[in-house]
Design a protein around this motif. Sequence first.
Motif, PDB file in Angstrom:
ATOM      1  N   LEU A 132      -6.756 -12.246  12.993  1.00 40.32           N
ATOM      2  CA  LEU A 132      -5.660 -11.245  13.195  1.00 40.32           C
ATOM      3  C   LEU A 132      -5.306 -10.156  12.572  1.00 40.32           C
ATOM      4  N   PHE A 133      -5.815 -10.274  11.319  1.00 44.52           N
ATOM      5  CA  PHE A 133      -5.663  -8.786  10.261  1.00 44.52           C
ATOM      6  C   PHE A 133      -6.576  -7.791  11.040  1.00 44.52           C
ATOM      7  N   MET A 134      -7.802  -8.189  11.347  1.00 42.56           N
ATOM      8  CA  MET A 134      -8.725  -7.079  11.778  1.00 42.56           C
ATOM      9  C   MET A 134      -7.943  -6.528  12.846  1.00 42.56           C
ATOM     10  N   CYS A 135      -7.592  -7.159  13.858  1.00 38.69           N
ATOM     11  CA  CYS A 135      -6.757  -7.033  15.119  1.00 38.69           C
ATOM     12  C   CYS A 135      -5.652  -5.905  14.765  1.00 38.69           C
ATOM     13  N   PHE A 136      -4.918  -6.392  13.851  1.00 35.57           N
ATOM     14  CA  PHE A 136      -3.591  -5.585  13.416  1.00 35.57           C
ATOM     15  C   PHE A 136      -4.214  -4.417  12.671  1.00 35.57           C
ATOM     16  N   ALA A 137      -5.305  -4.435  11.983  1.00 34.31           N
ATOM     17  CA  ALA A 137      -5.676  -3.163  11.360  1.00 34.31           C
ATOM     18  C   ALA A 137      -6.372  -1.928  12.038  1.00 34.31           C
ATOM     19  N   VAL A 138      -7.128  -2.449  13.206  1.00 38.65           N
ATOM     20  CA  VAL A 138      -7.554  -1.553  14.200  1.00 38.65           C
ATOM     21  C   VAL A 138      -6.783  -1.036  14.852  1.00 38.65           C
ATOM     22  N   ALA A 139      -5.527  -1.771  15.362  1.00 38.79           N
ATOM     23  CA  ALA A 139      -4.626  -1.406  16.253  1.00 38.79           C
ATOM     24  C   ALA A 139      -3.600  -0.255  15.365  1.00 38.79           C
ATOM     25  N   ILE A 140      -3.381  -0.393  14.122  1.00 42.88           N
ATOM     26  CA  ILE A 140      -2.823   0.566  13.364  1.00 42.88           C
ATOM     27  C   ILE A 140      -3.591   2.107  13.385  1.00 42.88           C
ATOM     28  N   GLY A 141      -4.827   1.710  13.212  1.00 40.19           N
ATOM     29  CA  GLY A 141      -5.634   3.006  13.125  1.00 40.19           C
ATOM     30  C   GLY A 141      -5.512   3.640  14.467  1.00 40.19           C
TER      31      GLY A 141
END
Length: 225
Positions: free
Chosen positions: A66-75
């Motif tokens: 979920l963190f990786m999904c969150f981080a990519v989406a922020i990018g």
Amino acid sequence: MFSVLEATSDIYQGHFGEFTISKDDRTEVVIYRGALLIAASSFALGSILFLLLGPQPYVLSWLTSLFMCFAVAIGVSLATIHIYMSVLHRTLQIFWAIGFSVAIYIAITQASPLISSIYTQPLHLFGVGWLFVALTGVFFKEAFCFNHGETKLLTGVVPILLLGHWLNWLPLMGEKVLLGSWAVLFMIFASRKIVKPIPPDIGDKSVFEYLHNKQRSIQLETNSD
């Protein structure tokens, strides 16, 4: 749904002249808002799992994804957001890139789950924290441009929680309250953006054009010297 992406013949009066809004402009806004919603949903789901179930091994595994999904989406949101000051825009993108790169490094090199490493190691939190600095910049921009109450609160909640945990200032219950508040406010913000008219998120294109031409003029003068 796709009608919101179609360019119109509407002419807008900007500070430095008239402008129109293209399909590409509208597409960027839709991507920006969609990325924010994905980031908010990932963060909210991760927060719920952590607050209700605690740091169980299977929970930590889900939190990493979920963190990786969150981080990519922020990018993605930082790639499509419209900010007049290009220096500020690039700075936020650099902050995101630093935080995301550190997160990838930790995930690859550490034996413990990513979230556990970030939570327990102050140095890891400091490195990944630049991603959250970039996100706070998005909240600040939205609060400044649109005066949304939730983004004003998020501009304070995010650094208070992260700095409070990093410096060991906050009790555990205080961290949980701030984490839950962050998740709820982020979802409110992202959900509200989805139903808002598109043109305000594009901004005054005449300002972008003016700043672009001004920067080109400075570069030409510098090269001529």
